[in-house]
Design an enzyme around this catalytic site. Structure first.
Site, short mmCIF file in Angstrom:
data_model
loop_
_atom_site.label_atom_id
_atom_site.label_comp_id
_atom_site.label_asym_id
_atom_site.label_seq_id
_atom_site.Cartn_x
_atom_site.Cartn_y
_atom_site.Cartn_z
N SER A 39 0.81 -1.29 -0.20
CA SER A 39 -0.07 0.08 0.14
C SER A 39 1.04 1.31 0.02
CB SER A 39 -0.88 0.12 1.11
OG SER A 39 -1.72 1.17 1.37
N LEU A 66 1.99 1.82 -3.56
CA LEU A 66 1.10 2.46 -4.26
C LEU A 66 0.83 3.72 -4.08
CD1 LEU A 66 -1.62 -0.41 -4.63
CD2 LEU A 66 0.20 0.18 -6.40
N HIS A 67 0.77 4.29 -2.77
CA HIS A 67 0.60 5.35 -2.24
C HIS A 67 1.65 6.56 -2.64
CE1 HIS A 67 -2.49 4.44 0.58
NE2 HIS A 67 -2.50 5.72 0.74
N GLU A 68 3.06 6.04 -2.81
CA GLU A 68 4.03 6.97 -3.32
C GLU A 68 3.84 7.16 -5.03
OE1 GLU A 68 7.03 9.46 -3.37
OE2 GLU A 68 6.05 8.51 -1.41
N VAL A 118 0.88 9.37 -5.43
CA VAL A 118 1.19 10.93 -5.11
C VAL A 118 2.46 11.69 -5.83
CG1 VAL A 118 1.74 12.59 -3.46
CG2 VAL A 118 -0.01 10.65 -3.02
#
Length: 509
Positions: A416, A419-421, A424
């Site tokens: 997760s 995927l967040h990096e 953003v």
């Protein structure tokens, strides 16, 4: 009628009963007279009333027997929040004027063209995934026919099971190459060729969603195929009853895949609960909410968030920590309002509209995350489509293979965080790791607040909810927004020049 001695029995009340009733009535009359006398005395002697007649704790003390209601304080906080923000609105307009400019955008023609190209290209990898599963389904049908021709068994032999595993390895590799190529190509184009962060964010989000959906499509059909080849062992009976409406391999069709592409879920099923009809008025209301909230988010970002971010650049450059903290506190209010509006627009309005159009009946896209008593509860309830994907395809398989809860949870948060990096860092063209660390470092915070969630005392739960809100509204989103905005300005413009120019047009807030 007489008894054996000729004595007649009385059927009514006895004399003793009459005397008892008379005595009770006299006592009641006396009590009434005494109470009336006391009442007259109390009216006469007002200054001797016993105010302190029993021991009572203060209602806010920890030893109180009845917890007081804080409804009035909640109303007060809402009123103060509205009044405080109205003051900020007036102050902001007095200092900056109206900063909204419809024509002042940076949507380059190349960005729009590439965004549209990728939007139509990304779903093509769904078609490739369908072709892979179609070949696998045809092979499964052939294997099932050979198995059923044998006498005495309807399940694969040991050699056929090994062949199934080898085939799955090839299918898995094909799926991995397909979905990784889709995500990697999109990420490359967004990072190097799409300048505008909004277009890049929408494109990257679409690629991540397709990546997750395709992975779910592959893993689910793998298990369905395995159960299809083991009917005698009862594995087909262990499947959910709803799957019997479209058993494997009849679900491997293009219309089934297209529906999954548009369905508001990341988890593939051959069949979903469906509504009988579409309420178009409901759809238009939800879409209207999406439009209104999107305009509000744009207005709040341009009018309030951007000046605060710009006036923070020189503080970060000079490492003025007290001023940076003040900027974070000021940014926390508007970032929270924008985030709440975005949450409602996406999870309540858009997904419900999409679910209504597709007649998708399960609308549980989130739970009461605002009452979270720990960070773990929040991550399980605020974004249920993502949570359900990781639990079904990462956490549960790892646990069934003997991995510990901590190892499986760490893997989930690691994926997760990556995927967040990507979500953003790629659109902002700055892979600085803030989104990654912000997500992955949730693990120690979850361990810290987990005991509070298990406490039966309401005080522990209250403390856990406070920790969640503080970490979420102050230490989380505002800090990430500040860091990525600073990195963007440092990469695509002179921070000092921007601050100098901003000093003439945007005085310090």
């Amino acid at each position: 009628m007489g008894d054996s001695n000729g004595v007649t029995k009385r059927s009514g009340p006895t004399a003793n009963d009459d005397a008892l009733n008379h005595t009770q009535q006299q006592e009641k009359d006396a009590a009434k007279a005494t109470e009336a006398l006391r009442k007259s005395f109390r009216q006469k002697y007002r200054h001797v009333e016993a105010i302190h007649s029993q021991s009572k704790p203060s209602c806010l003390s920890h030893d109180t027997t009845e917890s007081p209601s804080f409804l009035g304080f909640r109303n007060l906080m809402v009123i103060m929040l509205v009044v405080g923000n109205l003051r900020l609105v007036i102050e902001n307009i007095q200092k900056y004027g109206v900063l909204i400019c419809i024509r002042c955008h940076d949507f380059r023609r190349n960005d729009v063209q590439l965004g549209l190209f990728l939007y139509f290209l990304i779903p093509c990898h769904f078609i490739i995934a369908y072709l892979i599963e179609l070949v696998a389904a045809q092979q499964a049908r052939a294997s099932r026919k050979r198995i059923e021709k044998r006498d005495g068994t309807a399940s694969p032999t040991a050699d056929e099971s090994l062949k199934f595993q080898a085939t799955w390895q090839l299918i898995w590799v094909a799926h991995a190459i397909n979905i990784t190529t889709a995500l990697a190509f999109t990420t490359y184009v967004v990072y190097y060729h799409i300048h505008h962060p909004l277009i890049g964010t929408l494109t990257e989000m679409h690629a991540i969603i397709v990546w997750l959906k395709t992975a779910s499509y592959a893993f689910t059909n793998r298990d369905l195929r395995h159960a299809y080849l083991h009917p005698v062992q009862g594995e087909l009976d262990a499947l959910p009853l709803i799957y019997q409406q479209r058993p494997y391999p009849t679900n491997i069709t293009i219309d089934n895949l297209v529906y999954f592409w548009w369905a508001p879920t990341l988890v593939y099923q051959p069949v979903y609960p469906r509504n009988a009809s579409i309420r178009w008025i409901f759809v238009f209301k939800r879409l209207g909410e999406v439009v209104c909230l999107s305009v509000f988010i744009w207005f709040a970002s341009a009018q309030y968030a951007t000046p605060v971010l710009r006036n923070s650049l020189d503080k970060i450059a000079s490492l003025d920590y007290p001023s940076i903290l003040e900027r974070l506190l000021k940014l926390s209010t508007i970032s929270l309002v924008i985030w709440l509006a975005g949450f409602f627009a996406l999870f309540q309005s858009f997904l419900n509209a999409l679910a209504e159009v597709t007649r998708f009946a399960d609308r549980s896209f989130y739970d009461e995350w605002w009452n979270s008593e720990s960070l773990g509860t929040y991550w399980r309830t605020w974004n249920k489509p993502v949570y359900q994907f990781f639990r079904r395809h990462v956490y549960s398989p790892m646990r069934s293979r003997g991995w510990s809860h901590r190892a499986a949870s760490a893997t989930v948060f690691l994926l997760s965080a990556v995927l967040h990096e990507l979500f953003v860092g790629i659109p902002t063209h700055n892979l600085i790791g803030v989104a990654f660390l912000g997500m992955f470092l949730q693990l120690p915070l979850i361990q810290l607040t987990a005991p509070l969630e298990r406490m039966r005392s309401p005080h522990g739960r209250l403390l856990g909810n406070i920790i969640f809100w503080v970490s979420f509204t102050i230490l989380g989103q505002p800090f990430a927004a500040l860091m990525y905005f600073y990195a963007w300005q440092a990469k695509y413009g002179s921070v000092s020049r921007l601050v100098g120019a901003g000093a003439g047009t945007c005085p310090a807030v």
